[in-house]
Design a protein around this motif. Structure first.
Motif, PDB file in Angstrom:
ATOM      1  N   LEU A   1      32.365  13.321  70.171  1.00  0.00           N
ATOM      2  CA  LEU A   1      31.794  14.486  70.839  1.00  0.00           C
ATOM      3  C   LEU A   1      32.523  14.753  72.148  1.00  0.00           C
ATOM      4  CD1 LEU A   1      29.566  16.645  70.916  1.00  0.00           C
ATOM      5  CD2 LEU A   1      28.107  14.970  72.082  1.00  0.00           C
ATOM      6  N   LEU A   2      32.916  13.704  72.844  1.00  0.00           N
ATOM      7  CA  LEU A   2      33.668  13.847  74.092  1.00  0.00           C
ATOM      8  C   LEU A   2      35.000  14.546  73.838  1.00  0.00           C
ATOM      9  CD1 LEU A   2      33.270  12.943  77.079  1.00  0.00           C
ATOM     10  CD2 LEU A   2      34.691  10.963  76.543  1.00  0.00           C
ATOM     11  N   ALA A   3      35.606  14.283  72.677  1.00  0.00           N
ATOM     12  CA  ALA A   3      36.878  14.915  72.333  1.00  0.00           C
ATOM     13  C   ALA A   3      36.718  16.406  72.053  1.00  0.00           C
ATOM     14  CB  ALA A   3      37.490  14.229  71.116  1.00  0.00           C
ATOM     15  N   GLY A   4      35.518  16.823  71.680  1.00  0.00           N
ATOM     16  CA  GLY A   4      35.292  18.226  71.342  1.00  0.00           C
ATOM     17  C   GLY A   4      34.904  19.100  72.520  1.00  0.00           C
ATOM     18  N   ILE A   5      34.722  18.509  73.684  1.00  0.00           N
ATOM     19  CA  ILE A   5      34.340  19.289  74.859  1.00  0.00           C
ATOM     20  C   ILE A   5      35.542  20.119  75.336  1.00  0.00           C
ATOM     21  CG2 ILE A   5      33.582  19.151  77.269  1.00  0.00           C
ATOM     22  CD1 ILE A   5      32.106  16.609  76.569  1.00  0.00           C
ATOM     23  N   PRO A   6      35.377  21.415  75.579  1.00  0.00           N
ATOM     24  CA  PRO A   6      36.502  22.238  76.079  1.00  0.00           C
ATOM     25  C   PRO A   6      37.033  21.716  77.409  1.00  0.00           C
ATOM     26  CG  PRO A   6      34.685  23.617  75.338  1.00  0.00           C
ATOM     27  CD  PRO A   6      34.173  22.212  75.338  1.00  0.00           C
ATOM     28  N   SER A   7      38.332  21.854  77.601  1.00  0.00           N
ATOM     29  CA  SER A   7      38.958  21.299  78.799  1.00  0.00           C
ATOM     30  C   SER A   7      38.422  21.932  80.077  1.00  0.00           C
ATOM     31  CB  SER A   7      40.478  21.476  78.723  1.00  0.00           C
ATOM     32  OG  SER A   7      40.815  22.846  78.630  1.00  0.00           O
TER      33      SER A   7
ATOM     34  N   GLU B   1      47.836  19.476  79.940  1.00  0.00           N
ATOM     35  CA  GLU B   1      46.551  20.019  80.356  1.00  0.00           C
ATOM     36  C   GLU B   1      46.727  21.039  81.485  1.00  0.00           C
ATOM     37  OE1 GLU B   1      43.122  21.300  80.404  1.00  0.00           O
ATOM     38  OE2 GLU B   1      43.661  19.829  78.886  1.00  0.00           O
ATOM     39  N   THR B   2      45.943  22.113  81.416  1.00  0.00           N
ATOM     40  CA  THR B   2      46.090  23.193  82.399  1.00  0.00           C
ATOM     41  C   THR B   2      44.773  23.555  83.072  1.00  0.00           C
ATOM     42  OG1 THR B   2      47.906  24.125  81.089  1.00  0.00           O
ATOM     43  CG2 THR B   2      46.919  25.547  82.744  1.00  0.00           C
ATOM     44  N   MET B   3      43.805  24.008  82.294  1.00  0.00           N
ATOM     45  CA  MET B   3      42.598  24.586  82.872  1.00  0.00           C
ATOM     46  C   MET B   3      41.839  23.602  83.754  1.00  0.00           C
ATOM     47  SD  MET B   3      42.587  27.688  82.180  1.00  0.00           S
ATOM     48  CE  MET B   3      41.006  27.926  82.985  1.00  0.00           C
ATOM     49  N   ALA B   4      41.648  22.396  83.284  1.00  0.00           N
ATOM     50  CA  ALA B   4      40.915  21.408  84.080  1.00  0.00           C
ATOM     51  C   ALA B   4      41.669  21.078  85.363  1.00  0.00           C
ATOM     52  CB  ALA B   4      40.683  20.143  83.260  1.00  0.00           C
ATOM     53  N   VAL B   5      42.991  21.008  85.268  1.00  0.00           N
ATOM     54  CA  VAL B   5      43.805  20.656  86.435  1.00  0.00           C
ATOM     55  C   VAL B   5      43.768  21.763  87.480  1.00  0.00           C
ATOM     56  CG1 VAL B   5      46.145  20.108  87.202  1.00  0.00           C
ATOM     57  CG2 VAL B   5      45.289  19.148  85.067  1.00  0.00           C
ATOM     58  N   ILE B   6      43.767  23.024  87.046  1.00  0.00           N
ATOM     59  CA  ILE B   6      43.719  24.140  87.988  1.00  0.00           C
ATOM     60  C   ILE B   6      42.503  24.026  88.913  1.00  0.00           C
ATOM     61  CG2 ILE B   6      43.265  26.624  88.150  1.00  0.00           C
ATOM     62  CD1 ILE B   6      45.105  27.052  85.815  1.00  0.00           C
TER      63      ILE B   6
END
Length: 307
Positions: free
Chosen positions: A132-138, A236-241
């Motif tokens: 489930l953790l893998a399915g969470i959007p970034s 990875e992009t969105m989480a890092v932004i």
């Protein structure tokens, strides 16, 4: 009666031949469909790579820009026609390395616990939770980092703002855990039971067997998990932004605000044009090259581990 039986026999033979012919046609069609699907996948990859490399290398092949200065330059000021990505390269490499230092040991130990040590009832709870953790959007990881990790760093280290390289490392480490855990768990479970039973029969403890027999036998799959984790961290992009601070300066400590390669592309591609846009594509070329080299090196290491 004899004539009727012959007629029936001929009809059955014709039906059988017709069925065989239909099966042959269906098999041929299916084979062509599979081949077309494979060609579409390969063609899509080649088109993407060709387009990115064409756009990214244009400033260096047809204009008066130096690729060496692009890589080694530390100033990214598009309005002043200055394009240097060394600070972003360093930020990406440090963030990925830091995430690996945290994420790989935690992921492998968690996989060992699920596959070898946890009671079956507990393993049935933890394993789906990891999936489930893998399915969470970034972007949700980024929101969590912005709401929890960033304020915690700000308070603990008494900083004016918590968006920093350290926040990026922590978020990326959390994000790569599901991949490392799932793949490593599969590799550990694939180790033949005879290996473990033989080690226990020779007097080794369960922990000694895990670390000296099971993990070495599963190292090829574990390395594959690490490769996938690195790819997740680098791309990875969105989480890092949301947690990086996005300052295109050379980091001098883990508390500095940074801008990795992926976030640079995402932040500016929407309004860039001309040389500025081409330099963003060039940033993508550098990122793609890093990931390609990393995959080649780790695949060779993985193959040696198998041998």
């Amino acid at each position: 009666m004899l004539v009727k039986s012959r007629i029936v026999s001929i009809e059955q033979r014709d039906n059988k031949n017709s069925n065989n012919k239909n099966k042959y046609i269906a098999e041929k069609i299916s084979k062509n469909v599979f081949m077309i699907s494979a060609l579409i996948a390969v063609a899509s990859l080649l088109l993407i790579i060709g387009f990115v490399f064409y756009k990214g290398l244009t400033p260096f092949l047809f204009k008066d820009y130096s690729f060496i200065e692009f890589i080694t330059g530390s100033k990214w000021i598009p309005s002043a026609d200055k394009f240097g990505i060394s600070a972003m390269v360093v930020a990406s490499l440090i963030a990925t390395t830091g995430a690996l230092i945290i994420g790989v040991p935690v992921g492998i130990l968690t996989a060992v616990f699920i596959a070898e040590l946890a009671p079956k009832k507990l393993a049935k709870i933890i394993s789906p939770a990891v999936e489930l953790l893998a399915g969470i959007p970034s972007v949700l990881y980024g929101i969590f980092g912005l709401a929890v990790i960033v304020p915690a760093i700000q308070n603990i280290f008494n900083l004016p703002k918590g968006q920093s390289l350290l926040a990026v490392i922590i978020v990326l480490a959390i994000m790569m855990l599901p991949t490392i855990i799932s793949v490593s768990e599969t590799a550990i479970r694939a180790v033949p039971k005879a290996y473990k039973e033989g080690s226990l029969a020779l007097g080794a403890s369960n922990i000694e067997t895990i670390f000296k027999v099971v993990l070495p036998a599963a190292k090829s799959g574990i390395l594959a998990a690490v490769i996938l984790g690195i790819g997740r961290a680098l791309g990875e992009t969105m989480a890092v932004i949301l947690v990086a601070g996005n300052s295109p300066v050379m980091p001098s400590s883990l508390m500095d605000s940074v801008r990795p390669l992926t976030t640079n592309i995402a932040l500016e591609m929407g309004y860039a044009f001309g040389t500025h846009q081409e330099m963003l594509f060039a940033t993508g070329v550098v990122l793609f090259t890093f990931i390609l080299i990393l995959n080649i090196v780790l695949n060779k290491v993985s193959n040696k581990a198998v041998d």
